[in-house]
Scaffold this motif. Sequence first.
Motif, PDB file in Angstrom:
ATOM      1  N   HIS A 147      28.276 -12.265  -3.823  1.00  0.00           N
ATOM      2  CA  HIS A 147      29.225 -11.638  -2.685  1.00  0.00           C
ATOM      3  C   HIS A 147      28.541 -11.219  -1.506  1.00  0.00           C
ATOM      4  O   HIS A 147      29.489 -11.231  -0.487  1.00  0.00           O
ATOM      5  CB  HIS A 147      30.187 -10.576  -3.533  1.00  0.00           C
ATOM      6  CG  HIS A 147      30.992 -10.921  -4.770  1.00  0.00           C
ATOM      7  ND1 HIS A 147      31.774 -10.335  -5.261  1.00  0.00           N
ATOM      8  CD2 HIS A 147      31.467 -12.151  -4.983  1.00  0.00           C
ATOM      9  CE1 HIS A 147      32.425 -10.858  -6.131  1.00  0.00           C
ATOM     10  NE2 HIS A 147      32.254 -12.195  -5.972  1.00  0.00           N
ATOM     11  N   ASN A 148      27.538 -10.601  -1.565  1.00  0.00           N
ATOM     12  CA  ASN A 148      26.418 -10.384  -0.254  1.00  0.00           C
ATOM     13  C   ASN A 148      26.530 -11.607   0.552  1.00  0.00           C
ATOM     14  O   ASN A 148      26.652 -11.265   1.847  1.00  0.00           O
ATOM     15  CB  ASN A 148      25.542  -9.345  -0.645  1.00  0.00           C
ATOM     16  CG  ASN A 148      25.657  -8.324  -1.257  1.00  0.00           C
ATOM     17  OD1 ASN A 148      26.710  -7.457  -1.118  1.00  0.00           O
ATOM     18  ND2 ASN A 148      24.756  -7.599  -2.039  1.00  0.00           N
ATOM     19  N   LEU A 149      26.126 -12.722  -0.037  1.00  0.00           N
ATOM     20  CA  LEU A 149      25.762 -14.068   0.838  1.00  0.00           C
ATOM     21  C   LEU A 149      27.091 -14.215   1.357  1.00  0.00           C
ATOM     22  O   LEU A 149      26.996 -14.872   2.456  1.00  0.00           O
ATOM     23  CB  LEU A 149      25.172 -15.050  -0.257  1.00  0.00           C
ATOM     24  CG  LEU A 149      24.549 -16.049   0.482  1.00  0.00           C
ATOM     25  CD1 LEU A 149      23.502 -15.968   1.449  1.00  0.00           C
ATOM     26  CD2 LEU A 149      24.261 -17.332  -0.602  1.00  0.00           C
ATOM     27  N   ALA A 150      28.187 -14.120   0.794  1.00  0.00           N
ATOM     28  CA  ALA A 150      29.668 -14.685   0.981  1.00  0.00           C
ATOM     29  C   ALA A 150      29.673 -13.501   2.287  1.00  0.00           C
ATOM     30  O   ALA A 150      30.511 -14.258   3.138  1.00  0.00           O
ATOM     31  CB  ALA A 150      30.536 -14.493   0.114  1.00  0.00           C
ATOM     32  N   ASP A 151      29.573 -12.501   2.104  1.00  0.00           N
ATOM     33  CA  ASP A 151      29.877 -11.707   3.251  1.00  0.00           C
ATOM     34  C   ASP A 151      29.055 -11.960   4.610  1.00  0.00           C
ATOM     35  O   ASP A 151      29.562 -11.999   5.680  1.00  0.00           O
ATOM     36  CB  ASP A 151      29.504 -10.116   3.097  1.00  0.00           C
ATOM     37  CG  ASP A 151      30.667  -9.530   2.267  1.00  0.00           C
ATOM     38  OD1 ASP A 151      31.704 -10.179   2.121  1.00  0.00           O
ATOM     39  OD2 ASP A 151      30.558  -8.378   1.632  1.00  0.00           O
ATOM     40  N   LYS A 152      27.705 -12.498   4.255  1.00  0.00           N
ATOM     41  CA  LYS A 152      26.940 -12.810   5.631  1.00  0.00           C
ATOM     42  C   LYS A 152      27.208 -14.101   6.138  1.00  0.00           C
ATOM     43  O   LYS A 152      27.049 -14.328   7.167  1.00  0.00           O
ATOM     44  CB  LYS A 152      25.423 -12.706   4.933  1.00  0.00           C
ATOM     45  CG  LYS A 152      24.641 -11.756   4.511  1.00  0.00           C
ATOM     46  CD  LYS A 152      23.245 -11.497   4.273  1.00  0.00           C
ATOM     47  CE  LYS A 152      22.735 -10.295   3.597  1.00  0.00           C
ATOM     48  NZ  LYS A 152      21.527 -10.297   3.060  1.00  0.00           N
ATOM     49  N   ASN A 153      27.816 -14.820   5.238  1.00  0.00           N
ATOM     50  CA  ASN A 153      28.124 -16.255   5.798  1.00  0.00           C
ATOM     51  C   ASN A 153      29.498 -16.526   6.036  1.00  0.00           C
ATOM     52  O   ASN A 153      29.867 -17.618   6.269  1.00  0.00           O
ATOM     53  CB  ASN A 153      27.927 -17.340   4.710  1.00  0.00           C
ATOM     54  CG  ASN A 153      26.312 -17.456   4.529  1.00  0.00           C
ATOM     55  OD1 ASN A 153      25.596 -17.106   5.380  1.00  0.00           O
ATOM     56  ND2 ASN A 153      25.881 -18.051   3.350  1.00  0.00           N
ATOM     57  N   ARG A 154      30.209 -15.396   6.239  1.00  0.00           N
ATOM     58  CA  ARG A 154      31.671 -15.373   6.716  1.00  0.00           C
ATOM     59  C   ARG A 154      31.733 -16.123   8.129  1.00  0.00           C
ATOM     60  O   ARG A 154      32.827 -16.835   8.453  1.00  0.00           O
ATOM     61  CB  ARG A 154      32.199 -14.163   7.120  1.00  0.00           C
ATOM     62  CG  ARG A 154      32.936 -13.720   5.759  1.00  0.00           C
ATOM     63  CD  ARG A 154      33.680 -12.309   6.054  1.00  0.00           C
ATOM     64  NE  ARG A 154      32.984 -11.515   7.299  1.00  0.00           N
ATOM     65  CZ  ARG A 154      32.948 -10.145   6.970  1.00  0.00           C
ATOM     66  NH1 ARG A 154      33.625  -9.478   6.102  1.00  0.00           N
ATOM     67  NH2 ARG A 154      32.299  -9.494   8.022  1.00  0.00           N
ATOM     68  N   VAL A 155      30.703 -16.037   8.962  1.00  0.00           N
ATOM     69  CA  VAL A 155      30.805 -16.599  10.201  1.00  0.00           C
ATOM     70  C   VAL A 155      30.919 -17.986  10.440  1.00  0.00           C
ATOM     71  O   VAL A 155      31.274 -18.764  11.256  1.00  0.00           O
ATOM     72  CB  VAL A 155      29.801 -16.075  10.971  1.00  0.00           C
ATOM     73  CG1 VAL A 155      29.931 -14.750  11.529  1.00  0.00           C
ATOM     74  CG2 VAL A 155      28.413 -16.231  10.547  1.00  0.00           C
ATOM     75  N   TYR A 156      30.336 -18.804   8.984  1.00  0.00           N
ATOM     76  CA  TYR A 156      30.534 -20.304   9.126  1.00  0.00           C
ATOM     77  C   TYR A 156      31.898 -20.781   8.797  1.00  0.00           C
ATOM     78  O   TYR A 156      32.025 -21.919   8.698  1.00  0.00           O
ATOM     79  CB  TYR A 156      29.364 -20.660   8.377  1.00  0.00           C
ATOM     80  CG  TYR A 156      28.013 -20.215   8.767  1.00  0.00           C
ATOM     81  CD1 TYR A 156      27.329 -20.569   9.905  1.00  0.00           C
ATOM     82  CD2 TYR A 156      26.972 -19.652   7.575  1.00  0.00           C
ATOM     83  CE1 TYR A 156      26.426 -20.015  10.400  1.00  0.00           C
ATOM     84  CE2 TYR A 156      26.095 -19.140   8.214  1.00  0.00           C
ATOM     85  CZ  TYR A 156      25.610 -19.332   9.545  1.00  0.00           C
ATOM     86  OH  TYR A 156      24.300 -18.930   9.811  1.00  0.00           O
ATOM     87  N   LEU A 157      32.615 -19.963   8.694  1.00  0.00           N
ATOM     88  CA  LEU A 157      34.256 -20.479   8.117  1.00  0.00           C
ATOM     89  C   LEU A 157      34.827 -21.236   9.347  1.00  0.00           C
ATOM     90  O   LEU A 157      35.566 -22.127   8.926  1.00  0.00           O
ATOM     91  CB  LEU A 157      35.087 -19.177   7.836  1.00  0.00           C
ATOM     92  CG  LEU A 157      34.843 -18.706   6.424  1.00  0.00           C
ATOM     93  CD1 LEU A 157      35.845 -17.351   6.300  1.00  0.00           C
ATOM     94  CD2 LEU A 157      35.065 -19.638   5.379  1.00  0.00           C
ATOM     95  N   LYS A 158      34.289 -21.044  10.426  1.00  0.00           N
ATOM     96  CA  LYS A 158      34.947 -21.802  11.577  1.00  0.00           C
ATOM     97  C   LYS A 158      34.337 -23.382  11.464  1.00  0.00           C
ATOM     98  O   LYS A 158      35.078 -24.236  12.194  1.00  0.00           O
ATOM     99  CB  LYS A 158      34.291 -21.531  12.969  1.00  0.00           C
ATOM    100  CG  LYS A 158      32.923 -21.335  13.108  1.00  0.00           C
ATOM    101  CD  LYS A 158      32.574 -20.779  14.500  1.00  0.00           C
ATOM    102  CE  LYS A 158      31.063 -20.967  14.663  1.00  0.00           C
ATOM    103  NZ  LYS A 158      30.527 -19.930  15.526  1.00  0.00           N
ATOM    104  N   HIS A 159      33.536 -23.773  10.601  1.00  0.00           N
ATOM    105  CA  HIS A 159      33.024 -24.905  10.578  1.00  0.00           C
ATOM    106  C   HIS A 159      33.814 -25.645   9.503  1.00  0.00           C
ATOM    107  O   HIS A 159      33.482 -26.957   9.085  1.00  0.00           O
ATOM    108  CB  HIS A 159      31.703 -24.991  10.166  1.00  0.00           C
ATOM    109  CG  HIS A 159      30.598 -24.561  11.345  1.00  0.00           C
ATOM    110  ND1 HIS A 159      30.757 -25.061  12.553  1.00  0.00           N
ATOM    111  CD2 HIS A 159      29.579 -23.382  11.364  1.00  0.00           C
ATOM    112  CE1 HIS A 159      29.567 -24.487  13.319  1.00  0.00           C
ATOM    113  NE2 HIS A 159      29.271 -23.620  12.537  1.00  0.00           N
ATOM    114  N   MET A 160      34.818 -25.187   8.783  1.00  0.00           N
ATOM    115  CA  MET A 160      35.406 -25.986   7.899  1.00  0.00           C
ATOM    116  C   MET A 160      36.259 -27.026   8.224  1.00  0.00           C
ATOM    117  O   MET A 160      36.633 -27.006   9.316  1.00  0.00           O
ATOM    118  CB  MET A 160      36.295 -24.803   6.882  1.00  0.00           C
ATOM    119  CG  MET A 160      35.598 -24.096   5.989  1.00  0.00           C
ATOM    120  SD  MET A 160      36.641 -22.943   5.030  1.00  0.00           S
ATOM    121  CE  MET A 160      37.586 -24.250   4.015  1.00  0.00           C
TER     122      MET A 160
END
Length: 160
Positions: A147-160
């Motif tokens: 869950h911590n890694l998911a919080d850190k990688n939220r910014v990459y949602l734009k690449h979906m």
Amino acid sequence: MKHLQENRKGQNMELEKIKVNNKEVELVRLLIALLIKKGKRQFIEKKIFDLLRVVKKEHKITGAVFLDKCVSNARPYVGFFSKKVGKQTHNIPVGLSHHKEISLALQWLTTSNCGIKQGNLFKILHRELEAGYAGRGKAIQKRISQHNLADKNRVYLKHM
């Protein structure tokens, strides 16, 4: 297989002394399926039901309810898929289906101590399930780190 009632060689392995719903019975079936190696289903079933009987004596709740609480504590709500952008590969967080959450939680509970020689497999599994019930242990730590890694990688949602 009607609600995991098995009669083999005079051993009565019943889970239904107290009414449980199908979800909890399914958790026990999935746990047994994860632990089967080289076709030793009867041995695994006997050990799992013995483990659930011990839990029932210690906690005064049914083994299926205990297992449901362990799985719900260890269940991740976020998974990842990799996407290559340029030369970098990003882990993009996505929501998981309910079935995938449960299967991941059971895998983490059963394989968290895999490869560690600390004694009998079922004693180690019992310790990990107790820790999962209490909200601590390796499976819970793995869920928190995911869950911590998911919080850190939220910014990459734009690449979906």
